[in-house]
Scaffold this motif. Structure first.
Motif, PDB file in Angstrom:
ATOM      1  N   ASP A   1      36.589  16.021  19.161  1.00  0.00           N
ATOM      2  CA  ASP A   1      37.517  16.164  20.288  1.00  0.00           C
ATOM      3  C   ASP A   1      38.917  15.644  19.963  1.00  0.00           C
ATOM      4  N   PRO A   2      39.059  14.486  19.292  1.00  0.00           N
ATOM      5  CA  PRO A   2      40.415  14.044  18.955  1.00  0.00           C
ATOM      6  C   PRO A   2      41.160  15.044  18.075  1.00  0.00           C
ATOM      7  N   LEU A   3      40.427  15.761  17.226  1.00  0.00           N
ATOM      8  CA  LEU A   3      41.068  16.770  16.376  1.00  0.00           C
ATOM      9  C   LEU A   3      41.409  18.019  17.177  1.00  0.00           C
ATOM     10  N   ARG A   4      40.537  18.417  18.094  1.00  0.00           N
ATOM     11  CA  ARG A   4      40.816  19.587  18.931  1.00  0.00           C
ATOM     12  C   ARG A   4      42.064  19.372  19.776  1.00  0.00           C
ATOM     13  N   LEU A   5      42.304  18.125  20.207  1.00  0.00           N
ATOM     14  CA  LEU A   5      43.450  17.819  21.043  1.00  0.00           C
ATOM     15  C   LEU A   5      44.698  17.468  20.234  1.00  0.00           C
ATOM     16  N   HIS A   6      44.583  17.448  18.925  1.00  0.00           N
ATOM     17  CA  HIS A   6      45.690  17.037  18.055  1.00  0.00           C
ATOM     18  C   HIS A   6      46.656  18.205  17.882  1.00  0.00           C
ATOM     19  N   PRO A   7      47.946  18.017  18.162  1.00  0.00           N
ATOM     20  CA  PRO A   7      48.892  19.141  18.080  1.00  0.00           C
ATOM     21  C   PRO A   7      49.126  19.657  16.663  1.00  0.00           C
ATOM     22  N   GLN A   8      48.728  18.876  15.652  1.00  0.00           N
ATOM     23  CA  GLN A   8      48.966  19.289  14.270  1.00  0.00           C
ATOM     24  C   GLN A   8      47.694  19.773  13.574  1.00  0.00           C
ATOM     25  N   VAL A   9      46.617  19.948  14.328  1.00  0.00           N
ATOM     26  CA  VAL A   9      45.328  20.310  13.733  1.00  0.00           C
ATOM     27  C   VAL A   9      44.759  21.535  14.446  1.00  0.00           C
ATOM     28  N   GLN A  10      44.264  22.486  13.672  1.00  0.00           N
ATOM     29  CA  GLN A  10      43.585  23.664  14.209  1.00  0.00           C
ATOM     30  C   GLN A  10      42.105  23.566  13.839  1.00  0.00           C
ATOM     31  N   VAL A  11      41.243  23.320  14.845  1.00  0.00           N
ATOM     32  CA  VAL A  11      39.807  23.201  14.612  1.00  0.00           C
ATOM     33  C   VAL A  11      39.136  24.541  14.905  1.00  0.00           C
ATOM     34  N   ARG A  12      38.290  24.969  14.000  1.00  0.00           N
ATOM     35  CA  ARG A  12      37.529  26.202  14.225  1.00  0.00           C
ATOM     36  C   ARG A  12      36.047  25.908  14.055  1.00  0.00           C
ATOM     37  N   PHE A  13      35.271  26.105  15.123  1.00  0.00           N
ATOM     38  CA  PHE A  13      33.822  25.999  15.054  1.00  0.00           C
ATOM     39  C   PHE A  13      33.271  27.358  14.635  1.00  0.00           C
ATOM     40  N   THR A  14      32.448  27.366  13.592  1.00  0.00           N
ATOM     41  CA  THR A  14      31.970  28.627  13.016  1.00  0.00           C
ATOM     42  C   THR A  14      30.460  28.696  13.132  1.00  0.00           C
ATOM     43  N   GLY A  15      29.973  29.746  13.775  1.00  0.00           N
ATOM     44  CA  GLY A  15      28.552  29.890  14.032  1.00  0.00           C
ATOM     45  C   GLY A  15      27.894  30.961  13.200  1.00  0.00           C
ATOM     46  N   PRO A  16      26.647  31.317  13.500  1.00  0.00           N
ATOM     47  CA  PRO A  16      25.912  32.319  12.735  1.00  0.00           C
ATOM     48  C   PRO A  16      26.581  33.680  12.813  1.00  0.00           C
ATOM     49  N   GLY A  17      26.567  34.390  11.689  1.00  0.00           N
ATOM     50  CA  GLY A  17      27.161  35.715  11.643  1.00  0.00           C
ATOM     51  C   GLY A  17      28.653  35.723  11.378  1.00  0.00           C
ATOM     52  N   GLU A  18      29.280  34.542  11.322  1.00  0.00           N
ATOM     53  CA  GLU A  18      30.713  34.457  11.052  1.00  0.00           C
ATOM     54  C   GLU A  18      30.943  34.028   9.608  1.00  0.00           C
ATOM     55  N   ALA A  19      31.899  34.674   8.959  1.00  0.00           N
ATOM     56  CA  ALA A  19      32.265  34.267   7.605  1.00  0.00           C
ATOM     57  C   ALA A  19      32.934  32.900   7.654  1.00  0.00           C
ATOM     58  N   VAL A  20      32.713  32.107   6.608  1.00  0.00           N
ATOM     59  CA  VAL A  20      33.360  30.793   6.540  1.00  0.00           C
ATOM     60  C   VAL A  20      34.851  31.016   6.305  1.00  0.00           C
ATOM     61  N   PRO A  21      35.697  30.608   7.247  1.00  0.00           N
ATOM     62  CA  PRO A  21      37.134  30.899   7.118  1.00  0.00           C
ATOM     63  C   PRO A  21      37.812  29.953   6.135  1.00  0.00           C
ATOM     64  N   PRO A  22      39.016  30.321   5.673  1.00  0.00           N
ATOM     65  CA  PRO A  22      39.781  29.399   4.822  1.00  0.00           C
ATOM     66  C   PRO A  22      40.054  28.097   5.556  1.00  0.00           C
ATOM     67  N   ALA A  23      40.033  26.997   4.815  1.00  0.00           N
ATOM     68  CA  ALA A  23      40.184  25.690   5.453  1.00  0.00           C
ATOM     69  C   ALA A  23      40.843  24.712   4.501  1.00  0.00           C
ATOM     70  N   ASP A  24      41.522  23.742   5.077  1.00  0.00           N
ATOM     71  CA  ASP A  24      41.981  22.592   4.303  1.00  0.00           C
ATOM     72  C   ASP A  24      40.882  21.524   4.265  1.00  0.00           C
ATOM     73  N   LEU A  25      40.120  21.448   5.366  1.00  0.00           N
ATOM     74  CA  LEU A  25      39.083  20.433   5.501  1.00  0.00           C
ATOM     75  C   LEU A  25      37.858  21.054   6.156  1.00  0.00           C
ATOM     76  N   ILE A  26      36.703  20.884   5.528  1.00  0.00           N
ATOM     77  CA  ILE A  26      35.420  21.241   6.139  1.00  0.00           C
ATOM     78  C   ILE A  26      34.726  19.949   6.532  1.00  0.00           C
ATOM     79  N   ILE A  27      34.180  19.911   7.751  1.00  0.00           N
ATOM     80  CA  ILE A  27      33.441  18.735   8.207  1.00  0.00           C
ATOM     81  C   ILE A  27      32.027  19.167   8.567  1.00  0.00           C
ATOM     82  N   LEU A  28      31.039  18.546   7.925  1.00  0.00           N
ATOM     83  CA  LEU A  28      29.644  18.769   8.274  1.00  0.00           C
ATOM     84  C   LEU A  28      29.277  17.772   9.367  1.00  0.00           C
ATOM     85  N   PRO A  29      28.854  18.255  10.534  1.00  0.00           N
ATOM     86  CA  PRO A  29      28.652  17.368  11.686  1.00  0.00           C
ATOM     87  C   PRO A  29      27.283  16.714  11.677  1.00  0.00           C
TER      88      PRO A  29
END
Length: 492
Positions: free
Chosen positions: A262-290
């Motif tokens: 949540d702090p990252l989702r609300l951060h004006p300098q961060v774009q968080v993308r939640f990726t589910g089944p059937g979606e290609a893994v998008p380009p990222a600077d940071l991947i976080i395994l939850p």
């Protein structure tokens, strides 16, 4: 007690808002949810585990959360089974039939906890679960009307107009209740309204004539309101600058404590993308395994959906990777569950990105902790909720220095971080340091705790403006007088 016509009707939100309203008026108020099924949890001040929503409601009330506020917590680890937590402590994993047989003990815990709270506070605001009209679950119910009848509690019924069918939801729910249960429903709240209120008035008039109960208010759709979710992943995020740091999080089947992001989702300098089944893994600077409630199963899901290859490619091109709790365990050489705590007993190979192994043990680690990051000495605070014990050479390079011990790991090349600490990004200095490590130039992290307080105040302001608080307070004063049906209601 606030009950809903459906899941996600707004029960948690309304209880939080009313907690803040009453607290601002000087009332000693506490939240309570008899039974909660959720994978977002918190560590209470007395060291046990409760649903995240009750921790948020306690914050709204201006008090520390305790295990009595959510005496039964069910954490699903398969489609048919869940870890059962009673008054903050794990008692085992049960399927639905086994838990149904266990409900007598669960009911005892619910009533014990409720009466302790009632003895300490002037008002206890109770949140139901799901819908009271789930007639297949009525026998031995402790989550909705079964609890309300046991303690003789009046009920407000809330429905979400944004999903459609609000009048059918309210009238249909009322129709499926017994006469004594219907008599407990003192009024309705309509949630998430947007549009011309004048067009809603004829429907409200019809509803009040039909049910002989008042609509106690219509809460507007509060755009951008952030309250930590009880369970469902909120994938919505506003537009960010093209220079925002790109963060990608896989939506694991048993993802837990996704409020970490949540702090990252609300951060004006961060774009968080939640990726589910059937979606290609998008380009990222940071991947976080939850975090995960079923680490070996979710690790298999990652492999089946191409994440292992995507992570290795991401690292080859200089991307950064963080694993939190279950995600941290996945980074090691293997994850072993010899007792079958989260599924069938066995061992699964990990991603082998950190030199360590993890064994799941029956004693769950529960603690609120604080310390500093290994780089930058940035202060950090959070909580631990895990069964796994990790061992290996990777732990000689810890990520966090806690009081008297270390936590987590940093890879030799500095590209990978792992930790058991939830709430990693809530501290401004720690979030700044982690985002700078991930590649964000000059991070400026908002005060997440101030944002939470502002959201609760905004919600309370909406309750004061749009609810008939005088009538709601009168229902609170009525308290134990609720419960006996009139002759007319008994015939309905």
């Amino acid at each position: 007690m606030v009950q809903g016509t459906t899941s996600d009707a707004g029960k948690s939100t309304l209880v939080a808002g009313l907690c803040r309203v009453l607290a601002r008026r000087g009332v000693r108020v506490a939240p309570f949810k008899p039974q909660n099924m959720a994978l977002n949890s918190a560590v209470a001040i007395d060291g046990g585990e409760i649903g995240r929503a009750q921790a948020v409601q306690a914050q709204a009330a201006g008090i520390a959360p305790t295990t009595d506020m959510n005496p039964v917590l069910l954490k699903p680890n398969t489609d048919v089974g869940a870890q059962v937590i009673i008054q903050g402590r794990v008692v085992g994993t049960m399927n639905a039939r086994d838990y149904s047989a266990y409900k007598r003990r669960a009911r005892e815990a619910v009533l014990e906890s409720f009466h302790r709270l009632a003895a300490q506070y002037e008002v206890v605001l109770v949140e139901g679960a799901g819908s009271p009209a789930e007639i297949n679950l009525r026998e031995n119910d402790i989550a909705n009307m079964g609890f309300a009848e046991a303690v003789n509690c009046p009920v407000l019924l809330i429905a979400d107009i944004d999903r459609g069918g609000v009048f059918a939801h309210l009238v249909g729910t009322l129709a499926l209740l017994s006469p004594t249960e219907r008599a407990r429903v003192k009024g309705f709240v309509i949630n998430r309204f947007r549009g011309d209120f004048g067009l809603l008035v004829p429907g409200i008039d019809w509803l009040e004539r039909r049910t002989r109960r008042p609509v106690l208010g219509v809460l507007p759709y509060l755009h951008g309101l952030h309250l930590e979710a009880e369970d469902a992943v909120n994938i919505q995020q506003g537009a960010k600058t093209d220079r925002a740091l790109r963060v990608v999080v896989p939506v694991l089947p048993r993802i837990s404590n996704h409020t970490d992001f949540d702090p990252l989702r609300l951060h004006p300098q961060v774009q968080v993308r939640f990726t589910g089944p059937g979606e290609a893994v998008p380009p990222a600077d940071l991947i976080i395994l939850p975090g995960s409630k079923s680490v070996r199963s979710d690790l298999g899901w990652l492999r089946a959906h191409g994440w292992e290859a995507a992570i290795r490619r991401h690292l080859r091109y200089g991307g950064k990777l963080i694993g939190i709790c279950g995600g941290f365990q996945m980074l090691g050489r293997e994850v072993s569950d010899p007792l079958g705590l989260e599924g069938p007993p066995g061992t699964s190979p990990g991603l082998a990105l950190l030199d360590m192994v993890t064994v799941l043990e029956p004693e769950k680690q529960l603690a609120n902790v604080s310390g500093v990051l290994a780089f930058g000495d940035a202060p950090v605070a959070g909580y631990e909720i895990h069964c796994g014990v990790s061992r290996g050479a990777a732990l000689a390079r810890p990520l966090v220095r806690l009081d008297g011990r270390h936590d987590g790991a940093i890879s030799e090349d500095g590209q990978i971080l792992g930790t058991y600490l939830h709430g990693l990004f809530e501290s401004q200095p720690a979030c700044d340091a982690l985002l700078e490590w991930a590649g964000l130039a000059a991070p400026r992290t908002p005060d997440y705790h101030a944002l939470r307080e502002a959201a609760l105040d905004r919600l309370a302001d909406a309750c004061e403006e749009h609810l008939d608080m005088a009538r709601i307070l009168a229902i609170l004063d009525e308290g134990l007088g609720a419960g006996t049906p009139t002759a007319v209601e008994a015939v309905e």
